[in-house]
Design an enzyme around this catalytic site. Structure first.
Site, PDB file in Angstrom:
ATOM      1  N   LYS A  78      33.497  37.985  31.446  1.00  0.00           N
ATOM      2  CA  LYS A  78      32.992  36.720  32.294  1.00  0.00           C
ATOM      3  C   LYS A  78      32.945  37.281  33.910  1.00  0.00           C
ATOM      4  O   LYS A  78      31.806  36.731  34.613  1.00  0.00           O
ATOM      5  CB  LYS A  78      34.361  35.672  32.493  1.00  0.00           C
ATOM      6  CG  LYS A  78      34.691  35.120  31.420  1.00  0.00           C
ATOM      7  CD  LYS A  78      35.988  34.496  31.388  1.00  0.00           C
ATOM      8  CE  LYS A  78      36.922  35.201  31.012  1.00  0.00           C
ATOM      9  NZ  LYS A  78      37.954  34.731  30.319  1.00  0.00           N
ATOM     10  N   HIS A 101      39.414  40.454  40.274  1.00  0.00           N
ATOM     11  CA  HIS A 101      39.899  39.489  39.399  1.00  0.00           C
ATOM     12  C   HIS A 101      41.638  39.927  39.225  1.00  0.00           C
ATOM     13  O   HIS A 101      42.002  41.054  39.237  1.00  0.00           O
ATOM     14  CB  HIS A 101      39.442  39.683  38.022  1.00  0.00           C
ATOM     15  CG  HIS A 101      40.095  38.867  36.829  1.00  0.00           C
ATOM     16  ND1 HIS A 101      39.683  37.606  36.722  1.00  0.00           N
ATOM     17  CD2 HIS A 101      40.928  39.060  35.794  1.00  0.00           C
ATOM     18  CE1 HIS A 101      40.244  37.253  35.614  1.00  0.00           C
ATOM     19  NE2 HIS A 101      41.329  38.027  35.109  1.00  0.00           N
ATOM     20  N   ASP A 161      32.870  34.078  24.543  1.00  0.00           N
ATOM     21  CA  ASP A 161      34.274  34.399  25.095  1.00  0.00           C
ATOM     22  C   ASP A 161      35.240  33.177  24.934  1.00  0.00           C
ATOM     23  O   ASP A 161      36.341  32.996  24.295  1.00  0.00           O
ATOM     24  CB  ASP A 161      34.286  34.722  26.355  1.00  0.00           C
ATOM     25  CG  ASP A 161      35.879  34.949  26.890  1.00  0.00           C
ATOM     26  OD1 ASP A 161      36.732  35.593  26.182  1.00  0.00           O
ATOM     27  OD2 ASP A 161      36.533  34.165  27.936  1.00  0.00           O
TER      28      ASP A 161
END
Ligand code: URA
Length: 437
Positions: A189, A84, A163
């Site tokens: 996530k 990420h 979220d």
């Protein structure tokens, strides 16, 4: 446990630690659409102002991850490693390291997002390839990984819905810039996307969320700690974002640049950061033991063409036209072009990377709000980087857009974002720190 929500807000307001049950209760309540935004926003503001311990942050992460469907990747063999980035400009590392690490034998399930604001998103970039499908069901994803070793897909609808709600509230209540809230949002996530291990690229600099080293380090530390608390190996690299990572900004342009790196035609910071991140993925995935071994393997698969062949396979298996790999004219390309030239001789002393990202928005390459349409053939090619010696009149950047007016607007912003001085800039390393190794 006290199930009066006002009491919980007061508890956090008064700087007390919430228990695991209380945090679960907060997320549970917020998952009910009839629960009022004002109570969520009060709690988020109390969290913003008073912070969260690592334990609270980990509990919030898990509660948000479990608020929707958690992808079960247990059918896929091996350690599933995700990656990420906290977001940058010309940050195309996923398009390089996903095929490259998959070509080394790693099973890659890459769930990516769309761009918003001045930063780009992998899903938008891939959409510049005719026919490329990123709306993949869980079942299709399993089949693609089994056949091909990799899938690159958009986030599923039901991924960490708590979220989504919190982020929407934070966005309009001045509570975005909180390290525990950002860390838990990102990690929830990734955990919901089913990974066993994670490599994080925490961008630091004037084009990133985290402008200074201290906050980037704190964010990286927090996410590595969450990983420890929830039994996921996490390595975070703090990398520089005081200039765009590559030379291309805009969707088609960035895919082409990634392909050029995979073909071995391009060296530089984009490749360097991709190999640094990719090598950690291979280590976490138990494919390699040392960083040297991993970097050599990645370099080898650039040389022998396995990386670019994997990209071709990804495109074909996700309904895209694989001929784009050999023929870049198949990519959308904006009609109008303008060049930005140096007004004086000297050195490129600094680049306002946020400004460059904003200029790319003016070309139509990004979206200001979720519903905006993207021009995949628009964008910017930078012809300079920090420290370069430049002569007056030399081309600093090329701007591509649908209309001359858009090119002009983007060029004006670009001119104000690239600073020339008679002394070179201080040299900044691409990889600033590695945490969790
Ligand atoms: N990215 C996220 O996913 N969440 C945040 O809160 C900030 C950046």
């Amino acid at each position: 446990m006290n199930r009066n929500f006002v009491d919980l807000i007061i508890k956090k307001r008064d700087k007390n630690e919430l228990s695991t049950d209380e945090i679960n209760f907060f997320v549970e309540q917020a998952s009910d659409e009839n629960f009022p935004d004002y109570q969520i926003s009060s709690m988020l503001m109390a969290m913003y102002l008073n912070g969260l311990s690592y334990r609270e942050t980990s509990d919030l992460t898990m509660a948000m991850a479990n608020s929707g469907k958690v992808l079960n990747l247990s059918e896929i063999e091996g350690i599933k490693v995700d990656k990420h980035s906290t977001g940058g400009v010309s940050d195309t590392t996923t398009l390089i390291l996903a095929p490259l690490t998959a070509s080394c034998g790693l099973s890659v399930v890459k769930m990516s997002g769309r761009g918003l604001g001045h930063t780009g998103g992998t899903i938008d970039k891939l959409k510049s390839i005719e026919g490329f499908n990123t709306e993949i069901s869980d079942l299709q994803a399993m089949t693609l990984v089994k056949n091909n070793g990799i899938v690159i897909m958009g986030q599923t609808e039901n991924l960490a819905p708590a979220d989504k709600r919190f982020y929407a509230v934070r966005d309009v209540t001045g509570t975005v810039e909180s390290i525990p809230l950002i860390a838990s949002s990102i990690m929830s996530k990734k955990i919901a996307a089913g990974c066993d291990a994670l490599v994080l690229d925490v961008k630091c600099g004037n084009g990133a969320f985290m402008k200074d080293f201290e906050s980037a380090e704190k964010l990286a530390d927090t996410m590595v700690e969450i990983g420890k608390n929830v039994n996921k190996r996490v390595i975070a690299l703090i990398t520089d974002m005081n200039q765009p990572l590559g030379n291309s900004i805009g969707n088609s342009f960035e895919v082409i640049e990634a392909m050029e790196v995979l073909k071995g035609n391009l060296n530089g910071r984009l490749k360097e950061v991709s190999l640094e991140l990719g090598s950690r993925m291979l280590i976490l995935g138990n494919i390699c033991k040392t960083k040297n071994e991993a970097v050599n393997m990645l370099e080898e698969n650039i040389k022998n063409g396995k990386g670019i062949e994997k990209f071709r396979k990804i495109i074909a298996s996700q309904n895209g036209n694989p001929n784009v790999v050999d023929d870049y004219s198949l990519f959308p390309m904006a009609k109008c072009k303008k060049v930005v030239k140096a007004q004086m001789s000297g050195y490129i002393n600094s680049i306002n990377t946020y400004g460059v990202g904003k200029a790319s928005l003016e070309t139509g390459a990004g979206r200001r709000k979720k519903t905006d349409l993207i021009d995949y053939g628009a964008g910017i090619i930078l012809r300079c980087s920090l420290g370069d010696r430049i002569s007056e009149g030399e081309i600093l950047a090329e701007v591509y857009a649908k209309t001359d007016e858009m090119c002009d607007n983007a060029s004006e912003i670009l001119k104000d974002s690239i600073f020339i001085d008679n002394k070179p800039s201080v040299k900044i390393k691409s990889i600033i720190k590695v945490i969790g190794e």
